[in-house]
Design a protein around this motif. Structure first.
Motif, PDB file in Angstrom:
ATOM      1  N   THR A  59      29.454  19.156  68.890  1.00 41.20           N
ATOM      2  CA  THR A  59      29.230  19.144  70.341  1.00 41.20           C
ATOM      3  C   THR A  59      29.045  20.574  70.821  1.00 41.20           C
ATOM      4  O   THR A  59      29.836  21.461  70.472  1.00 41.20           O
ATOM      5  N   GLU A  71      31.724  22.581  68.586  1.00 38.41           N
ATOM      6  CA  GLU A  71      32.998  21.984  68.195  1.00 38.41           C
ATOM      7  C   GLU A  71      32.732  20.801  67.274  1.00 38.41           C
ATOM      8  O   GLU A  71      31.970  19.898  67.607  1.00 38.41           O
ATOM      9  N   TYR A  72      33.342  20.845  66.081  1.00 36.82           N
ATOM     10  CA  TYR A  72      33.220  19.752  65.119  1.00 36.82           C
ATOM     11  C   TYR A  72      34.412  18.811  65.265  1.00 36.82           C
ATOM     12  O   TYR A  72      35.528  19.253  65.552  1.00 36.82           O
ATOM     13  N   GLU A  73      34.174  17.533  65.007  1.00 34.24           N
ATOM     14  CA  GLU A  73      35.279  16.594  64.867  1.00 34.24           C
ATOM     15  C   GLU A  73      35.481  16.389  63.377  1.00 34.24           C
ATOM     16  O   GLU A  73      34.684  15.730  62.710  1.00 34.24           O
ATOM     17  N   SER A  75      38.155  15.120  61.655  1.00 38.54           N
ATOM     18  CA  SER A  75      39.003  14.047  61.134  1.00 38.54           C
ATOM     19  C   SER A  75      38.999  12.875  62.097  1.00 38.54           C
ATOM     20  O   SER A  75      38.696  13.010  63.284  1.00 38.54           O
ATOM     21  N   THR A  76      39.352  11.719  61.588  1.00 41.45           N
ATOM     22  CA  THR A  76      39.410  10.516  62.425  1.00 41.45           C
ATOM     23  C   THR A  76      40.581  10.572  63.395  1.00 41.45           C
ATOM     24  O   THR A  76      40.639   9.805  64.348  1.00 41.45           O
ATOM     25  N   GLY A  78      41.103  12.979  65.318  1.00 37.77           N
ATOM     26  CA  GLY A  78      40.685  13.720  66.494  1.00 37.77           C
ATOM     27  C   GLY A  78      40.901  15.209  66.414  1.00 37.77           C
ATOM     28  O   GLY A  78      40.757  15.908  67.418  1.00 37.77           O
ATOM     29  N   ASN A  79      41.286  15.729  65.249  1.00 35.58           N
ATOM     30  CA  ASN A  79      41.440  17.176  65.089  1.00 35.58           C
ATOM     31  C   ASN A  79      40.069  17.842  65.149  1.00 35.58           C
ATOM     32  O   ASN A  79      39.162  17.475  64.408  1.00 35.58           O
ATOM     33  N   ASN A  80      39.927  18.834  66.016  1.00 38.89           N
ATOM     34  CA  ASN A  80      38.641  19.486  66.212  1.00 38.89           C
ATOM     35  C   ASN A  80      38.673  20.922  65.700  1.00 38.89           C
ATOM     36  O   ASN A  80      39.736  21.539  65.587  1.00 38.89           O
ATOM     37  N   SER A  82      36.323  24.625  66.169  1.00 38.27           N
ATOM     38  CA  SER A  82      35.254  25.319  66.887  1.00 38.27           C
ATOM     39  C   SER A  82      34.699  26.462  66.050  1.00 38.27           C
ATOM     40  O   SER A  82      35.401  27.052  65.219  1.00 38.27           O
TER      41      SER A  82
END
Length: 246
Positions: A59, A71-73, A75-76, A78-80, A82
């Motif tokens: 994103t 910003e990457y996601e 993990s499932t 919700g850990n992001n 940047s």
């Protein structure tokens, strides 16, 4: 089946069935001006060192000149994560569908065995490949044909229009190579004639030429190893054998 080669990587080629394939053609354009903070994007990155680069979903968060905060996601849960990336490492989401067997267009052009040597050199197809926009141009020795592969139907139409001209160019190159080899042999022959002190020549009956030369020229090769022999020439049209010596 797709065979995937990763450039500049120690990873071996990987076979992927079309049903499991997620490879896509790159987008036709990448207008980053359409990207706004909060929009989805794709970033050319790697999960860890040693892995090949790939386009990861992310994103867009902030823009600063030629640099973007994404910003990457990861993990499932919700850990992001940047990261700041340059503009050449980010693109708008690729909307092209995954590749299928029908994504590739193929055409074969028969050229014959006499052009095998010149057709086997990829450099001789460089201009043709660039002009037509073909992805692959290679020679199939078994079919004695050029194989052209592309993902674009327009490329196949250009190939059909320009193929005759390309084959004529290849034939001209092949003729030039043969003429060059012929001139080289003539120069070598002149050099031998000038340096050799003795010349002995004799004519053999046509039906005995095979015996005189030997299987695959074995008798000629053995004769050239005799001390004092500088060269041996065979004139097939006159069935004459010339022996040069010092």
């Amino acid at each position: 089946i797709l065979i995937v080669y990763i450039s500049f990587s120690y990873f071996p080629p990987t076979k992927i069935s079309f049903s499991e394939n997620r490879l896509r053609l790159p987008p036709d354009s990448n207008d980053l001006k359409k990207l706004s903070p909060g929009d989805p994007c794709e970033v050319l990155s790697k999960a860890k060192e040693g892995e090949p680069l790939a386009w990861w979903r992310a994103t867009a968060k902030m823009f600063k000149g030629e640099f973007y905060v994404v910003e990457y996601e990861v993990s499932t849960q919700g850990n992001n994560y940047s990261e700041i990336v340059p503009s050449d490492k980010i693109r708008c989401p690729n909307t092209n569908p995954p590749l299928t067997f029908s994504s590739f267009k193929r055409i074969e052009i028969f050229v014959g065995r006499d052009l095998q040597e010149v057709c086997s050199n990829p450099a001789n197809h460089k201009d043709f490949k660039r002009t037509t926009g073909a992805t692959i141009v290679r020679y199939d020795a078994q079919k004695e044909s050029l194989v052209i592969i592309s993902d674009n139907e327009a490329t196949i139409r250009r190939v059909q229009i320009l193929s005759d001209m390309h084959v004529r160019t290849l034939r001209a190159k092949s003729k030039l190579v043969l003429e060059t080899e012929k001139v080289h042999k003539q120069l070598e022959r002149m050099k031998v004639n000038q340096t050799s002190k003795y010349l002995e020549k004799f004519t053999v009956k046509t039906e005995l030429m095979g015996l005189a030369i030997g299987a695959h020229g074995s008798n000629i090769l053995k004769a050239r190893e005799v001390p004092g022999i500088t060269a041996i020439e065979v004139e097939d049209d006159t069935c004459t054998i010339k022996v040069f010596g010092d």
